[in-house]
Design a protein around this motif. Sequence first.
Motif, PDB file in Angstrom:
ATOM      1  N   GLU A 118     -89.056 -74.769 -15.427  1.00 50.06           N
ATOM      2  CA  GLU A 118     -89.460 -76.037 -14.942  1.00 50.06           C
ATOM      3  C   GLU A 118     -90.560 -76.553 -15.823  1.00 50.06           C
ATOM      4  OE1 GLU A 118     -90.731 -76.211 -10.794  1.00 50.06           O
ATOM      5  OE2 GLU A 118     -91.939 -74.555 -10.988  1.00 50.06           O
ATOM      6  N   GLY A 119     -90.580 -77.897 -15.821  1.00 49.72           N
ATOM      7  CA  GLY A 119     -91.706 -78.598 -16.411  1.00 49.72           C
ATOM      8  C   GLY A 119     -92.995 -78.567 -15.475  1.00 49.72           C
ATOM      9  N   LEU A 120     -93.761 -78.746 -15.985  1.00 51.34           N
ATOM     10  CA  LEU A 120     -95.034 -78.849 -15.380  1.00 51.34           C
ATOM     11  C   LEU A 120     -95.256 -80.175 -14.737  1.00 51.34           C
ATOM     12  CD1 LEU A 120     -97.934 -77.288 -17.892  1.00 51.34           C
ATOM     13  CD2 LEU A 120     -97.128 -76.470 -15.874  1.00 51.34           C
ATOM     14  N   ALA A 121     -94.624 -81.255 -15.198  1.00 48.14           N
ATOM     15  CA  ALA A 121     -94.811 -82.580 -14.359  1.00 48.14           C
ATOM     16  C   ALA A 121     -93.870 -82.309 -13.130  1.00 48.14           C
ATOM     17  CB  ALA A 121     -93.825 -83.632 -15.213  1.00 48.14           C
ATOM     18  N   GLN A 122     -92.645 -81.477 -12.974  1.00 47.92           N
ATOM     19  CA  GLN A 122     -91.967 -81.054 -11.928  1.00 47.92           C
ATOM     20  C   GLN A 122     -92.844 -80.377 -10.782  1.00 47.92           C
ATOM     21  OE1 GLN A 122     -88.787 -79.341 -14.578  1.00 47.92           O
ATOM     22  NE2 GLN A 122     -87.569 -79.965 -12.795  1.00 47.92           N
ATOM     23  N   VAL A 123     -93.831 -79.347 -11.396  1.00 48.54           N
ATOM     24  CA  VAL A 123     -94.598 -78.648 -10.556  1.00 48.54           C
ATOM     25  C   VAL A 123     -95.399 -79.550  -9.848  1.00 48.54           C
ATOM     26  CG1 VAL A 123     -96.380 -76.739 -10.715  1.00 48.54           C
ATOM     27  CG2 VAL A 123     -94.350 -76.625 -12.200  1.00 48.54           C
ATOM     28  N   GLN A 124     -96.088 -80.526 -10.776  1.00 45.63           N
ATOM     29  CA  GLN A 124     -96.913 -81.290  -9.773  1.00 45.63           C
ATOM     30  C   GLN A 124     -96.420 -82.214  -8.749  1.00 45.63           C
ATOM     31  OE1 GLN A 124     -98.904 -84.727 -12.084  1.00 45.63           O
ATOM     32  NE2 GLN A 124    -100.858 -83.826 -11.262  1.00 45.63           N
ATOM     33  N   ALA A 125     -95.090 -82.724  -9.244  1.00 48.02           N
ATOM     34  CA  ALA A 125     -94.320 -83.566  -8.037  1.00 48.02           C
ATOM     35  C   ALA A 125     -94.090 -82.755  -6.898  1.00 48.02           C
ATOM     36  CB  ALA A 125     -93.095 -84.211  -8.950  1.00 48.02           C
ATOM     37  N   ARG A 126     -93.700 -81.652  -6.978  1.00 50.21           N
ATOM     38  CA  ARG A 126     -93.299 -80.779  -5.839  1.00 50.21           C
ATOM     39  C   ARG A 126     -94.502 -80.417  -5.062  1.00 50.21           C
ATOM     40  NH1 ARG A 126     -94.023 -75.449  -7.088  1.00 50.21           N
ATOM     41  NH2 ARG A 126     -93.515 -74.563  -9.067  1.00 50.21           N
ATOM     42  N   ALA A 127     -95.592 -80.264  -5.800  1.00 48.41           N
ATOM     43  CA  ALA A 127     -96.716 -79.428  -4.979  1.00 48.41           C
ATOM     44  C   ALA A 127     -97.467 -80.519  -4.380  1.00 48.41           C
ATOM     45  CB  ALA A 127     -97.623 -78.806  -5.976  1.00 48.41           C
ATOM     46  N   VAL A 128     -97.708 -81.779  -4.982  1.00 50.72           N
ATOM     47  CA  VAL A 128     -98.180 -82.789  -4.437  1.00 50.72           C
ATOM     48  C   VAL A 128     -97.605 -83.432  -3.250  1.00 50.72           C
ATOM     49  CG1 VAL A 128     -99.243 -85.312  -4.754  1.00 50.72           C
ATOM     50  CG2 VAL A 128     -99.517 -83.371  -6.442  1.00 50.72           C
ATOM     51  N   ALA A 129     -96.348 -83.354  -3.502  1.00 50.45           N
ATOM     52  CA  ALA A 129     -95.519 -83.912  -2.363  1.00 50.45           C
ATOM     53  C   ALA A 129     -95.612 -82.778  -1.079  1.00 50.45           C
ATOM     54  CB  ALA A 129     -94.134 -84.128  -2.620  1.00 50.45           C
ATOM     55  N   ALA A 130     -95.745 -81.741  -1.333  1.00 47.22           N
ATOM     56  CA  ALA A 130     -95.914 -80.681  -0.388  1.00 47.22           C
ATOM     57  C   ALA A 130     -97.187 -80.905   0.334  1.00 47.22           C
ATOM     58  CB  ALA A 130     -95.854 -79.324  -0.768  1.00 47.22           C
ATOM     59  N   ILE A 131     -98.420 -81.025  -0.421  1.00 55.49           N
ATOM     60  CA  ILE A 131     -99.612 -81.072   0.256  1.00 55.49           C
ATOM     61  C   ILE A 131     -99.769 -82.297   1.070  1.00 55.49           C
ATOM     62  CG2 ILE A 131    -102.002 -81.567  -0.186  1.00 55.49           C
ATOM     63  CD1 ILE A 131    -101.065 -78.588  -0.627  1.00 55.49           C
ATOM     64  N   ARG A 132     -99.291 -83.567   0.306  1.00 52.71           N
ATOM     65  CA  ARG A 132     -99.335 -84.761   1.107  1.00 52.71           C
ATOM     66  C   ARG A 132     -98.473 -84.890   2.651  1.00 52.71           C
ATOM     67  NH1 ARG A 132    -101.549 -89.468  -1.800  1.00 52.71           N
ATOM     68  NH2 ARG A 132    -102.761 -88.466  -3.562  1.00 52.71           N
ATOM     69  N   GLU A 133     -97.614 -84.168   2.391  1.00 51.78           N
ATOM     70  CA  GLU A 133     -96.484 -84.293   3.682  1.00 51.78           C
ATOM     71  C   GLU A 133     -96.979 -83.286   4.828  1.00 51.78           C
ATOM     72  OE1 GLU A 133     -92.365 -83.061   2.647  1.00 51.78           O
ATOM     73  OE2 GLU A 133     -92.227 -84.604   0.956  1.00 51.78           O
ATOM     74  N   HIS A 134     -97.608 -82.029   4.593  1.00 52.51           N
ATOM     75  CA  HIS A 134     -98.257 -81.444   5.348  1.00 52.51           C
ATOM     76  C   HIS A 134     -99.362 -81.946   6.069  1.00 52.51           C
ATOM     77  CE1 HIS A 134     -95.787 -77.714   5.277  1.00 52.51           C
ATOM     78  NE2 HIS A 134     -95.858 -77.776   3.762  1.00 52.51           N
ATOM     79  N   ASP A 135    -100.174 -82.604   5.179  1.00 52.09           N
ATOM     80  CA  ASP A 135    -101.384 -83.567   5.715  1.00 52.09           C
ATOM     81  C   ASP A 135    -101.039 -84.418   6.477  1.00 52.09           C
ATOM     82  OD1 ASP A 135    -104.378 -83.240   4.795  1.00 52.09           O
ATOM     83  OD2 ASP A 135    -103.988 -85.763   4.720  1.00 52.09           O
ATOM     84  N   ARG A 136    -100.042 -85.182   6.330  1.00 51.74           N
ATOM     85  CA  ARG A 136     -99.795 -86.377   6.921  1.00 51.74           C
ATOM     86  C   ARG A 136     -99.105 -85.856   8.567  1.00 51.74           C
ATOM     87  NH1 ARG A 136     -97.766 -88.780   2.487  1.00 51.74           N
ATOM     88  NH2 ARG A 136     -95.724 -88.010   2.577  1.00 51.74           N
ATOM     89  N   ARG A 137     -98.389 -84.534   8.551  1.00 49.28           N
ATOM     90  CA  ARG A 137     -97.940 -84.055   9.671  1.00 49.28           C
ATOM     91  C   ARG A 137     -98.793 -83.457  10.534  1.00 49.28           C
ATOM     92  NH1 ARG A 137     -97.313 -78.738  10.633  1.00 49.28           N
ATOM     93  NH2 ARG A 137     -97.575 -78.214   8.621  1.00 49.28           N
ATOM     94  N   LEU A 138     -99.847 -82.964   9.976  1.00 47.24           N
ATOM     95  CA  LEU A 138    -101.077 -82.260  10.811  1.00 47.24           C
ATOM     96  C   LEU A 138    -101.592 -83.477  11.419  1.00 47.24           C
ATOM     97  CD1 LEU A 138    -102.173 -79.531   8.451  1.00 47.24           C
ATOM     98  CD2 LEU A 138    -100.971 -79.118  10.636  1.00 47.24           C
TER      99      LEU A 138
END
Length: 242
Positions: A118-138
């Motif tokens: 995968e590309g590093l841009a893909q990595v950032q997109a998935r990882a940031v999305a995960a962090i922000r989603e868990h943050d909102r959920r909590l």
Amino acid sequence: MTVILLRHGRSTANTSHMLAGRTPGVELDEVGHVQAKNLLTRLEGLEIAEIVRSPLLRCRQTVEPLALDRGLTPTIDDRLAEVDYGQWTGRTLGELVREPLWKVVQQHASGAVFPGGEGLAQVQARAVAAIREHDRRLADTHGKDVVWVACSHGDVIKSILADALATHLDGFQRIVAEPASISVVRYTDTRPFVLRVNDTGGDLTGFAAADAPKSVPGGEVPGSDTEDAAGDAGEGHGTGGG
């Protein structure tokens, strides 16, 4: 919400200078296990609402002592997994440094795509999305500011920090995230605040949600009247997803 970005402890791949990637069975070495146990002291006195981790073994081993001590069952999120390095997986850094793509990874990370991976841009997109989603959920679940832990990998954490710092991904190699290091980001309604980067020792009790520092005009110290006013205005106590 305040997230503690925890890189897994030192692994057998770290000491062999191999790019482990998602290779199964890569585990913590003796030092890594000590680092995992030391988290109990480093986070002592800090209430942890949840632990979210990469599915890989070295991350599971890193958070196990903390999860057991706090009575928490970690949530596994594939979006926090190590970079899929494709055909680079399992090769030594000494070999890879001679590859033309190496310079792209170092200087133009946003354009780097690993062959068969995968590309590093893909990595950032998935990882940031995960962090922000868990943050909102909590935030929604608890209805107040809480502290939580996300255990992941070096390049993944660096990409999250680059986003939080509003730094282009091409500059993410300027950020360091060593094994067992802790970086702290507080997300608000308006923007993230990066409170600590690559911390490898000491305790984090000063980052309890209620005591988290705020950024205000003039740079007043915590506890000042100006800071309290800024907090009342909503700058410091937002929910996730800035």
